[in-house]
Scaffold this active site. Structure first.
Site, mmCIF file in Angstrom:
data_model
loop_
_atom_site.group_PDB
_atom_site.id
_atom_site.type_symbol
_atom_site.label_atom_id
_atom_site.label_comp_id
_atom_site.label_asym_id
_atom_site.label_seq_id
_atom_site.Cartn_x
_atom_site.Cartn_y
_atom_site.Cartn_z
ATOM 1 N N HIS A 136 0.867 -1.178 0.000
ATOM 2 C CA HIS A 136 0.000 0.000 0.000
ATOM 3 C C HIS A 136 0.906 1.232 0.000
ATOM 4 C CE1 HIS A 136 -2.826 -3.100 1.470
ATOM 5 N NE2 HIS A 136 -3.793 -2.300 1.072
ATOM 6 N N GLU A 199 -6.660 -5.237 -5.914
ATOM 7 C CA GLU A 199 -8.046 -4.730 -5.860
ATOM 8 C C GLU A 199 -8.288 -3.683 -6.940
ATOM 9 O OE1 GLU A 199 -8.936 -3.716 -1.753
ATOM 10 O OE2 GLU A 199 -8.352 -5.712 -1.060
ATOM 11 N N TRP A 204 -10.421 2.603 -4.886
ATOM 12 C CA TRP A 204 -10.080 3.192 -3.585
ATOM 13 C C TRP A 204 -8.574 3.351 -3.374
ATOM 14 C CZ3 TRP A 204 -13.624 -0.855 -4.151
ATOM 15 C CH2 TRP A 204 -13.092 -2.147 -4.065
ATOM 16 N N TYR A 270 -14.502 -9.601 0.614
ATOM 17 C CA TYR A 270 -14.926 -9.401 2.010
ATOM 18 C C TYR A 270 -16.432 -9.436 2.102
ATOM 19 C CZ TYR A 270 -10.181 -8.005 3.193
ATOM 20 O OH TYR A 270 -8.824 -8.013 3.417
ATOM 21 N N GLU A 309 -7.160 -12.292 -0.278
ATOM 22 C CA GLU A 309 -7.551 -11.597 0.968
ATOM 23 C C GLU A 309 -9.012 -11.884 1.181
ATOM 24 O OE1 GLU A 309 -7.300 -7.284 1.508
ATOM 25 O OE2 GLU A 309 -5.313 -7.354 0.610
ATOM 26 N N LYS A 363 -11.410 -23.313 13.930
ATOM 27 C CA LYS A 363 -10.560 -24.498 14.103
ATOM 28 C C LYS A 363 -11.092 -25.650 13.239
ATOM 29 C CE LYS A 363 -8.669 -27.753 17.515
ATOM 30 N NZ LYS A 363 -8.075 -28.487 16.431
HETATM 31 C C1 BMA Z 1 -6.705 -2.332 5.595
HETATM 32 C C2 BMA Z 1 -6.792 -2.068 7.087
HETATM 33 C C3 BMA Z 1 -5.824 -0.961 7.419
HETATM 34 C C4 BMA Z 1 -4.421 -1.340 6.945
HETATM 35 C C5 BMA Z 1 -4.429 -1.723 5.484
HETATM 36 C C6 BMA Z 1 -3.081 -2.152 4.957
HETATM 37 O O1 BMA Z 1 -7.599 -3.294 5.206
HETATM 38 O O2 BMA Z 1 -6.467 -3.233 7.799
HETATM 39 O O3 BMA Z 1 -5.817 -0.752 8.791
HETATM 40 O O4 BMA Z 1 -3.530 -0.264 7.147
HETATM 41 O O5 BMA Z 1 -5.385 -2.732 5.274
HETATM 42 O O6 BMA Z 1 -2.576 -3.278 5.595
#
Ligand code: BMA
Length: 371
Positions: A136, A199, A204, A270, A309, A363
């Protein structure tokens, strides 16, 4: 298929280097195993082996972001892991985040010290686990973080001839130095999954869909790949192309930089929404849709695919992982990485910690992947 045979097969593949795809001998029971090579023809033997492990893997591997570094209300305690504490095992896949490295910061945007990260990557590798990384990185025009989408044109500014190109290469230099310092006990480079510009079907991040053109995105990816492999001599990476949600092949591949630049395919997904039951239905439907689209294409392309993710923040549904398993287990996804358990945000966690009401379900989910 014995483990020794596999090791030997991988060693052969590694020694052949640029071999594209070899069907193994048919006079033994190995006809299902294929020796394959990643896109980087100079990939290290360990990187080739990792690619083969993922390509030929049968069980779903389970991962967690930052798992060895911190968890729900703890930070850097030797041996601790929220996943180990709820399931008895450390993650198969550990996710790491590089944001901040480009600025020369000693600690990343989620408070992981880069020296600790290196150590945890080595521990993960020693335990037979796989490390995967996101980045990021900051917005080079505004100087704010990657979520600043107030200006278009960051991507074009860092492409060759752009005003920020030279500075971006310095960022890539820092990145190259770091990944070239991740070595095992025998001084061999540890192979890493690198998931840049992720993504991308969303808008975003500064590299998101509305923030750059299709060609700019592809150029950014190819420039990064070529600079790291050709100029910096980085050969311990497998490149992962991971979108956010998509409903068809066209959107998934809209910005795909090409088969010769990507080793693994995947998506981040998600569950969102206040009506939990409804949101869960939507999430599972979307997951199935995306898996059904990606699986046959990945097979055709000879690339493994993964859920790069995933999660439901705060683990609000006690059978969430079981329901997820019902959709994912029948697929050939190679791994799923659950997002992080923040140490300092009470509700920001994606796997249950010890004592949480969803812990038994998590688990059971993990136990099922071992059978
Ligand atoms: C996002 C959150 C943020 C984090 C970012 C990068 O989904 O978890 O808090 O900084 O990922 O890891």
């Amino acid at each position: 298929m014995s483990k020794h045979y596999l090791t030997a097969l991988y060693a052969v593949v590694a020694s052949l280097g640029s071999l594209s795809c070899v069907q193994s001998s048919s006079n033994d029971n190995s006809s299902q195993i294929q020796a394959v090579s990643p896109t980087d023809s100079l990939a290290t033997a360990e990187t080739v082996a990792l690619f083969n492990r993922l390509y030929n893997g049968e069980k779903l591997l389970v991962g967690h972001q930052d798992d060895l570094s911190y968890g729900h209300s703890w930070y850097e305690i030797e041996g601790r892991s929220d996943m180990k504490e709820t399931t008895g095992i450390y993650p198969d896949v550990c996710g790491w985040e590089f944001g901040g490295l480009e600025l020369g910061d000693p600690v990343n945007i989620d408070s992981v010290d880069f020296n600790n990260m290196r150590k945890h990557m080595q521990e993960t590798h020693r335990m037979g686990g796989i490390n995967t990384m996101t980045w990021h990185s900051y917005n080079l025009i505004t100087g704010n973080n990657c979520w600043d989408v107030s200006v278009n044109g960051v991507v074009s500014a860092i492409l060759p001839d752009g005003p920020k190109h030279a500075q971006y290469l310095k960022w890539l230099d820092r990145f190259a130095d770091f990944v070239s310092s991740i070595k095992d006990d025998n001084d061999n480079l540890i192979p890493l999954l690198f998931r840049p510009y992720h993504e991308l079907t969303g808008s975003w991040f500064w590299w998101g869909r509305d923030l750059c053109s299709v060609e700019e995105y592809k150029s950014l990816w190819r420039m990064t790949y070529n600079y790291l492999t050709q100029e910096k001599g980085v050969h311990n990476l497998l490149y992962v192309y991971s979108t956010s949600n998509f409903n068809d092949t066209t959107l998934f591949f809209e910005r795909y930089p090409g088969d010769e630049f990507v080793d693994l395919l995947g998506f981040d997904i998600y569950q969102y929404g206040e009506d939990l039951a409804l949101a869960q239905q939507d999430f599972l439907k979307q997951l199935k849709l995306q898996a059904d689209i990606l699986s046959p294409i990945a097979k055709e392309k000879g690339k493994p695919w993964a859920v790069c993710e995933a999660g439901l923040e705060s683990c609000l549904i006690d059978n969430w992982f079981t329901e997820l398993g019902k959709v994912l287990a029948p697929t050939d996804a190679r791994y799923i990485l659950f997002w992080r358990n923040a140490r300092d945000r009470e509700n920001h966690f994606y796997i249950p910690y010890e004592g949480h009401s969803a812990a038994p379900d998590f688990k059971a989910f993990v136990d099922n992947t071992r059978q």
